[in-house]
Scaffold this active site. Sequence first.
Site, PDB file in Angstrom:
ATOM      1  N   LEU A  16       0.913  -1.316   0.153  1.00 37.62           N
ATOM      2  CA  LEU A  16       0.071   0.015   0.109  1.00 37.62           C
ATOM      3  C   LEU A  16       0.940   1.172  -0.015  1.00 37.62           C
ATOM      4  CD1 LEU A  16      -3.056   0.442   0.184  1.00 37.62           C
ATOM      5  CD2 LEU A  16      -2.726   0.674   2.391  1.00 37.62           C
ATOM      6  N   ASP A  17       0.780   2.167  -1.217  1.00 39.08           N
ATOM      7  CA  ASP A  17       1.651   3.114  -1.212  1.00 39.08           C
ATOM      8  C   ASP A  17       1.662   4.081   0.094  1.00 39.08           C
ATOM      9  OD1 ASP A  17       2.476   2.263  -3.803  1.00 39.08           O
ATOM     10  OD2 ASP A  17       0.895   3.899  -4.854  1.00 39.08           O
ATOM     11  N   PRO A  18       2.892   4.832   0.416  1.00 37.72           N
ATOM     12  CA  PRO A  18       2.747   5.830   1.542  1.00 37.72           C
ATOM     13  C   PRO A  18       1.579   6.839   1.510  1.00 37.72           C
ATOM     14  CG  PRO A  18       5.122   5.342   0.777  1.00 37.72           C
ATOM     15  CD  PRO A  18       3.947   4.772  -0.396  1.00 37.72           C
TER      16      PRO A  18
END
Length: 331
Positions: free
Chosen positions: A48-50
Site C-alpha cells: 500500500l503506497d505511503p
Amino acid sequence: MARRGKKKGRPISGWLILDKPVGMGSTEAVSKIKWLFQAEKAGHAGTLDPLASGMLPIALGEATKTVPYVQDGAKIYRFTVAWGQERSTDDLEGPVTKQSDLRPSEAEVKALLPKYTGVIMQTPPQFSAIKIAGERAYDLARDGATVDIPPREIEIGRLEVVEHSADHTVFEVECGKGTYVRSLARDMGRDMGCFGHISELRRVEVEPFTPEDFVTIAELEAARFGVQDEDSSVATDVADTTEATDAVEAPIDFNAIDALLVDTSAALDCLPQIAISDDAATKIRLGNPVIIRGRDAPVEAEEACATARGKLVAIGAIEQGMFKPKRVFAG
C-alpha cells in the site's frame, strides 16, 4: 560446522489487520508491527503506497505461509480523482505533466464506467514495482527513463461514483489482484480529455478481512505498553525499529496485544475445510497422507485446509479420498 543462530523474537502467529496511516510505507509498517509483537517473522499481503491509507494485512509467524491466499483475494478501494491535471506518478507525489481546463460532468463520468468494469487490459503506472529487464519500473522512472510497460489483464468487479463535484469525483472500486487504481484515474482522465490523478486513496477491504478487523497503531501501542504514548511517532524509522528489536527488554505481558490478532486460518476461508482427528493431524505434520473420513468429505480437491479441534494443521490436495499435505503448520 557452524551453528545456526537462535531466532530472535516470539513464535507468535496470526494476522494483524492494520489501518495504515498516510505517510507510512508498507515495509516500515511491517517493521513496526514486528517490533511491537517481538515476532520472529512478519510480512504483508500486498503493498500500500505511503500516500494511501487503509487495510494492510500483516502476517506474523505461521500466517506468512498463507500470504498468497490473501494477495489473491478481492480488494475494495475508496479513492478521489482530481480532474484537470495528469502527474508523472498518477498521484499527488509527482509533478504535473499534462493540464486541461475541461471538467467532466457526473453524467459523463458515469457513462465511462462500463468501459472499466469486467475483465479489461490495464497499463501499470510508470512509477510501479513492475520489473522491466530485471529492474523496478519506479527506479527507471526516477532516473528519468520512459518505461515501456506492456498492458495486462485485470478484473474490475464493481466501479461506482460515490460523490461528484466540479473538480473531483469520489469512486469505490472492487477489483482483483494486480489492479492499479492510479492507472484507473489516469486512463479515465485521458478518455474524457480532462486528465486526472489520485488525490486520496484508501483501501477499505482485502478479502477475507473486513473493516471490523481494523487495528490502528495507537491501539497497538496502547495494548503493548498499557498506556497511549502521545509523543510516539507513527512513522517509526525502520533502522530505529530494528535496533529496538535487538535490545534486551524485561519480560512483557503480551496478552492484550496478542488478542488483536486474527487467527491464521481466517486467510484460508476460500478453501474446503476438512476436520481431522488428532492422530491424523500428527501423521500429516510428519508429512504423511491420511484417509479423509466423513459423509460430506470431498473425494477430490486441488487444495483444501485440514484442521484438528479448530486448529490449522495443513494445506494440501485431496486425491481419491486421501489428504496429501503440501504446507504444514506448527501445532
